[in-house]
Design a protein around this motif. Structure first.
Motif, PDB file in Angstrom:
ATOM      1  N   ILE A 114      48.757 179.891  51.086  1.00  0.00           N
ATOM      2  CA  ILE A 114      47.645 179.922  50.129  1.00  0.00           C
ATOM      3  C   ILE A 114      46.715 181.098  50.462  1.00  0.00           C
ATOM      4  O   ILE A 114      46.231 181.197  51.591  1.00  0.00           O
ATOM      5  N   SER A 115      46.466 181.993  49.487  1.00  0.00           N
ATOM      6  CA  SER A 115      45.645 183.178  49.780  1.00  0.00           C
ATOM      7  C   SER A 115      44.165 182.941  49.503  1.00  0.00           C
ATOM      8  O   SER A 115      43.304 183.305  50.301  1.00  0.00           O
ATOM      9  N   ASN A 116      43.878 182.350  48.355  1.00  0.00           N
ATOM     10  CA  ASN A 116      42.487 182.135  47.965  1.00  0.00           C
ATOM     11  C   ASN A 116      41.746 181.335  49.038  1.00  0.00           C
ATOM     12  O   ASN A 116      42.177 180.252  49.440  1.00  0.00           O
ATOM     13  N   LYS A 117      40.612 181.895  49.478  1.00  0.00           N
ATOM     14  CA  LYS A 117      39.890 181.312  50.607  1.00  0.00           C
ATOM     15  C   LYS A 117      39.475 179.872  50.363  1.00  0.00           C
ATOM     16  O   LYS A 117      39.661 178.991  51.209  1.00  0.00           O
ATOM     17  N   ALA A 164      49.194 175.505  46.697  1.00  0.00           N
ATOM     18  CA  ALA A 164      49.911 176.782  46.568  1.00  0.00           C
ATOM     19  C   ALA A 164      50.135 177.112  45.090  1.00  0.00           C
ATOM     20  O   ALA A 164      50.119 178.277  44.695  1.00  0.00           O
ATOM     21  N   ASP A 224      46.936 178.301  43.693  1.00  0.00           N
ATOM     22  CA  ASP A 224      46.709 179.640  44.237  1.00  0.00           C
ATOM     23  C   ASP A 224      47.299 180.734  43.350  1.00  0.00           C
ATOM     24  O   ASP A 224      46.784 181.846  43.296  1.00  0.00           O
ATOM     25  N   PRO A 271      55.597 179.029  55.255  1.00  0.00           N
ATOM     26  CA  PRO A 271      54.683 179.531  54.217  1.00  0.00           C
ATOM     27  C   PRO A 271      55.438 180.280  53.124  1.00  0.00           C
ATOM     28  O   PRO A 271      55.182 180.062  51.931  1.00  0.00           O
ATOM     29  N   ASP A 272      56.389 181.112  53.505  1.00  0.00           N
ATOM     30  CA  ASP A 272      57.117 181.887  52.501  1.00  0.00           C
ATOM     31  C   ASP A 272      57.909 180.998  51.568  1.00  0.00           C
ATOM     32  O   ASP A 272      58.004 181.257  50.368  1.00  0.00           O
ATOM     33  N   LYS A 285      42.400 177.545  50.223  1.00  0.00           N
ATOM     34  CA  LYS A 285      42.960 177.377  51.572  1.00  0.00           C
ATOM     35  C   LYS A 285      42.119 176.375  52.356  1.00  0.00           C
ATOM     36  O   LYS A 285      42.640 175.468  53.008  1.00  0.00           O
ATOM     37  N   SER A 312      48.066 177.652  55.689  1.00  0.00           N
ATOM     38  CA  SER A 312      47.316 178.912  55.825  1.00  0.00           C
ATOM     39  C   SER A 312      48.098 180.087  55.287  1.00  0.00           C
ATOM     40  O   SER A 312      47.541 180.976  54.643  1.00  0.00           O
ATOM     41  N   GLY A 313      49.412 180.087  55.536  1.00  0.00           N
ATOM     42  CA  GLY A 313      50.222 181.235  55.107  1.00  0.00           C
ATOM     43  C   GLY A 313      50.576 181.180  53.627  1.00  0.00           C
ATOM     44  O   GLY A 313      50.835 182.204  53.007  1.00  0.00           O
ATOM     45  N   LYS A 348      55.616 179.411  49.080  1.00  0.00           N
ATOM     46  CA  LYS A 348      55.251 180.403  48.047  1.00  0.00           C
ATOM     47  C   LYS A 348      56.398 180.594  47.066  1.00  0.00           C
ATOM     48  O   LYS A 348      56.195 180.682  45.852  1.00  0.00           O
TER      49      LYS A 348
END
Ligand code: ASP
Ligand code: MG
Length: 468
Positions: free
Chosen positions: A83-86, A139, A142, A15-16, A89, A80-81, A19
């Motif tokens: 992307i923050s926006n629900k 992402a 996001d 995830p990192d 995601k 999941s990790g 991002k």
């Protein structure tokens, strides 16, 4: 400027990292560039898919179920990790689940048949990239960058039907790719295209060869006439030698397309051997950069490198784990067709020959093959030719091929003397030599145990550690 940026599998395997990649793309976008992204499968996925094809052949349903479960989990964790926006995601996860569902159906279908055709293998192999591309695309959205994802097939990469190593048909591809991508970039959005994938005239999914995402990037760049291609990987650039062998190895600032081709074949950074083809007759430069060390400018590959980066020799490469086969016999002398028979027999059995040399006496031919092909090669030669065309087969299964690469060698006297002098000074015996008349590289074979000494000797001799 229009930039094509390709991200390798190690750049999107957590995830990192996804991002980080998205932020990197955004920083270029904020600067005013238009970007097209090309993305590889998450590290290990393509190998995993290849292995699962074997499980299909064996009818090993347990391994298949296990693989599908793992693939689903890996991509769910990354999406999941990253992307923050629900809402985004949820959309990304739905896409991942849908694609894994399709993968499961495909596997269920071909395991019933118990055979994997080249066509179904390509379809299977496409799932890695089909899972990574939507994740990167979401992402990007996001963090406020408009984006759409497309498969290479949707993007318009049109190939022949040579599954596994399909070739793009460039005229049609250029038209189609520019048509599909231009409206997206015009809107200010970033298309994220799966690497490695195309489609043939019947709409079948094809793949363009391992490591093909670099190739996808250059195909797209040539199609939309991009200003530059950036291949983001996990190394700083092409190097003067393998840093595991030579402590003082340096990153090369600039190399020509022709030099880079030689280096790719010799594994400087694994690059698809045809990846440079689409841009070779354009002015589009290719930059190799490290996703995890963005301060480093990397290596730029251009048609004509600037004067101050021209050197006689630019790098010393090696391929280890190779074997030398020497076949001989008086009957080979003056007999037309001998070489053809030998190479034909080997080709029919899918043995790839990496290097060849024959002395003018014609009483022997030496060739280098990968160690993994050695058994197949010797069995083939024994069964089909020994006792007739050839009288003896000698094998040395612990050799390394060393190549010095540099277009500055062309027409310069004394390079060979320097190379072999340096190697001799370190007490290394040269077993076989080959130089193509293009004079872009000079390659020779040594016993594998001497390889590190020889490479270091040459790196010193040509002063490659000084600057690049
Ligand atoms: N995923 C493909 C491979 O592993 C293509 C690429 O990574 O460039 O070969
Ligand atoms: Mg890869």
């Amino acid at each position: 400027m229009m930039l094509v940026m390709k991200f390798g599998g190690t750049a999107v395997d957590s995830p990192d990292k996804v991002k980080h990649v998205a932020t990197l793309v955004k920083s270029y976008k904020d600067r005013g560039d238009d970007i097209v992204c090309v993305v590889s499968a998450v590290r290990g996925m393509t190998d995993g898919l290849l292995a699962i094809a074997d499980s299909v052949r064996r009818g090993d349903r347990a391994s298949i179920a296990d693989f599908v479960k793992k693939a689903l989990k890996t991509h769910i964790v990354i999406a999941s990790g990253a992307i923050s926006n629900k809402k985004l995601k949820q959309k990304a996860l739905a896409e991942v689940k849908k694609t894994v569902g399709e993968l499961q159906d495909v596997l269920g279908g071909i395991v019933l048949l118990g055979e994997v055709t080249p066509k179904s293998l390509d379809y299977l192999m496409s799932f890695g990239e089909r899972l990574s591309a939507p994740i990167l695309s979401f992402a990007l959205r996001d963090i406020g960058v408009g984006s759409e994802y497309l498969t290479g097939k949707d993007a318009g990469i049109f190939t022949d039907s040579n599954f596994g190593e399909a070739r793009p048909l460039m005229d049609t591809t250029k038209l189609r790719v520019s048509h599909t991508l231009a409206p997206i970039t015009k809107r200010g959005a970033v298309p994220v295209v799966t690497g490695f994938i195309g489609a043939d005239q019947h709409g079948n999914t094809t793949t363009i060869g391992r490591g093909g995402s670099d190739y996808t990037a250059t195909i797209i760049a040539a199609s939309i006439n991009a200003g530059e291609v950036c291949l983001w990987s996990d190394v700083d650039g092409l190097m003067t030698a393998d840093p595991k062998i030579v402590k003082g190895a340096k990153v090369l600032k600039e190399v020509s397309f022709a030099e880079a081709m030689e280096m790719a074949l010799f594994g400087a950074k694994y690059m698809h051997p045809r990846a440079l083809e689409p841009v070779m007759d354009t002015k589009i430069p290719i930059r190799i950069r490290n996703t995890f060390n963005i301060k480093h400018p990397g290596t730029v590959i251009t048609q004509v490198p600037s004067k101050d980066s021209q050197r006689i020799v630019k790098s010393v490469s090696v391929i280890r784990h190779t074997a030398l086969i020497d076949v001989g016999g008086g009957g080979m002398v003056g007999a037309p067709g001998t070489a053809a028979k030998i190479f034909d027999a080997l080709a029919k059995n899918k043995v790839n020959i990496m290097m060849i040399s024959q002395s003018p006496s014609e009483s022997s031919i030496s060739m280098v093959v990968r160690k993994s092909d050695l058994d197949k090669a010797t069995t083939t030669l024994e069964l089909s030719l020994l006792g007739r065309v050839i009288k003896r087969i000698n094998v040395n299964d612990e050799v390394a091929v060393i190549a010095v690469v540099g277009s500055g060698m062309r027409g310069i006297k004394g390079v060979a003397a320097k190379v072999f002098g340096a190697v001799a000074k370190r007490d290394v015996n040269v077993i076989m030599i080959a130089q193509g008349s293009s004079e872009l590289n000079l390659a020779f074979v040594v016993s594998d145990k001497n390889c590190e000494r020889a490479v270091n000797a040459l790196h010193d001799e040509f002063g490659l550690g000084k600057n690049s």
